[in-house]
Write an enzyme that holds these catalytic residues in place. Structure first.
Site, short mmCIF file in Angstrom:
data_model
loop_
_atom_site.label_atom_id
_atom_site.label_comp_id
_atom_site.label_asym_id
_atom_site.label_seq_id
_atom_site.Cartn_x
_atom_site.Cartn_y
_atom_site.Cartn_z
N LEU A 1 0.86 -1.17 0.00
CA LEU A 1 0.00 0.00 0.00
C LEU A 1 0.90 1.23 0.00
O LEU A 1 1.89 1.28 0.73
CB LEU A 1 -0.89 0.02 1.25
N ASP A 2 0.57 2.23 -0.81
CA ASP A 2 1.34 3.47 -0.82
C ASP A 2 1.30 4.13 0.55
O ASP A 2 0.34 3.91 1.32
CB ASP A 2 0.76 4.44 -1.86
N PRO A 3 2.28 4.97 0.88
CA PRO A 3 2.23 5.71 2.15
C PRO A 3 0.93 6.48 2.35
O PRO A 3 0.43 6.60 3.47
CB PRO A 3 3.44 6.65 2.04
N ARG B 1 -5.47 4.29 -8.27
CA ARG B 1 -5.05 5.63 -8.70
C ARG B 1 -5.36 5.85 -10.18
O ARG B 1 -5.85 6.90 -10.59
CB ARG B 1 -3.53 5.75 -8.46
#
Length: 309
Positions: free
Chosen positions: A45-47, A180
């Site tokens: 998971l992205d930050p 995204r």
């Protein structure tokens, strides 16, 4: 500062990853609490993102690929009208355009384009690698790498709520889906551009969100001792619960423990992966694969103490 004394601990825990940490940073925090000699996460998971991050400890890492390959569910908020360099709110704004006024029915027609099997081009700001380097490293240098289209399946896309400039969506999808990119593509379809404002993974591989713990909760439990912390470990076979279960009789269990084939007493098709258990004590042995009249070892857990006994 004393050196960590790692221990053998096997299983899976569900972390509710906080915003601002990379998946690896979050993993290492939990790993240190458990003092797990081996650990891995199952789908970064992205930050910017929060939510379910299954962490595999010890022998559980042998089954992490099944969690990586599983469907995921997200709640995401898309900010309309603004395109950014990164496709999310952390990037610089590239364009700022008026947002069309749409009825719910008109919006549904647009959203329907993103249901079912769709094609995506992975974003430059992603962990996908090119020549050993993540794409985001090239993107930060202003380098654009050509990416191949990939086919993913969106099994559910539901509009949860909307405002004048945001859409909140509930999305269930196959592995490799970039939420995204869905946000950006919806913005392009609406003609105004968009970027991801927030992203929360609700579930992964069928694990219930009720089973997630925050970092703060893990840390609080760890203060009560490792024995208490270990009670929150899920068994590693939960990662492969979708596979057929086979309980082996004593002699076939012994054969399997020594890496030899067992007799196939099932009616399953050739090539089928199965979960194997010792029929006597119900212990999970790992995975086998049906090969004609035999079940051959495929991925076994460490059962050396049983072999030695």
């Amino acid at each position: 500062m004393s050196k960590t004394k790692w221990r053998s601990v096997d299983g899976i825990v569900l972390l509710n990853k906080p915003i601002g940490l990379s998946s690896n940073q979050a993993l290492q925090r939990v790993r240190r609490l458990y003092r797990a000699a081996k650990a891995g996460h199952t789908g970064a998971l992205d930050p910017l993102a929060t939510g379910m991050l299954p962490l595999c400890l010890g022998e559980g890492t042998k089954f992490s690929q099944f969690l990586l390959d599983a469907d995921k569910r997200y709640i995401t908020c898309i900010q309309l009208g603004k395109r950014t360099t990164t496709g999310d709110r952390e990037g610089d704004v590239l364009t700022d355009e008026p947002i069309p006024i749409l009825t719910d029915d008109e919006l549904e027609l647009v959203l329907n384009r993103f249901r079912g099997e769709i094609e995506q081009i992975p974003p430059m700001y992603s962990a996908l690698k090119h020549e050993g380097k993540p794409l985001y490293e090239y993107a930060r240098q202003g380098i654009v790498i050509e990416r191949k289209r990939r086919t993913v399946t969106i099994s559910n896309l539901t509009l949860v709520s909307r405002t004048e400039d945001t859409l909140t969506l509930d999305i269930q999808c196959t592995k490799g889906t970039y939420i995204r990119t869905i946000g950006e593509d919806i913005g392009e379809a609406l003609g105004c551009g968009a970027h991801l404002h927030s992203l929360h993974r609700v579930s992964s591989a069928g694990y219930s969100p009720e089973g997630m713990l925050s970092l703060e909760e893990f840390e609080s439990i760890a203060e009560q001792g490792e024995a208490e912390l270990d009670t929150y470990l899920m068994t590693m076979d939960t990662a492969v619960a979708h596979l057929d279960k086979v309980e082996l009789p004593p002699q076939d269990t012994i054969e399997m423990l020594f890496g030899r084939s067992a007799v196939n007493a099932t009616s399953l098709d050739n090539g089928t992966l199965v979960r194997l258990y010792d029929g006597s004590n119900k212990r999970f042995l790992g995975l086998g694969v049906i090969k004609g009249v035999f079940i051959r070892p495929h991925r076994l857990v460490n059962t050396s103490e049983l072999v030695n006994n």
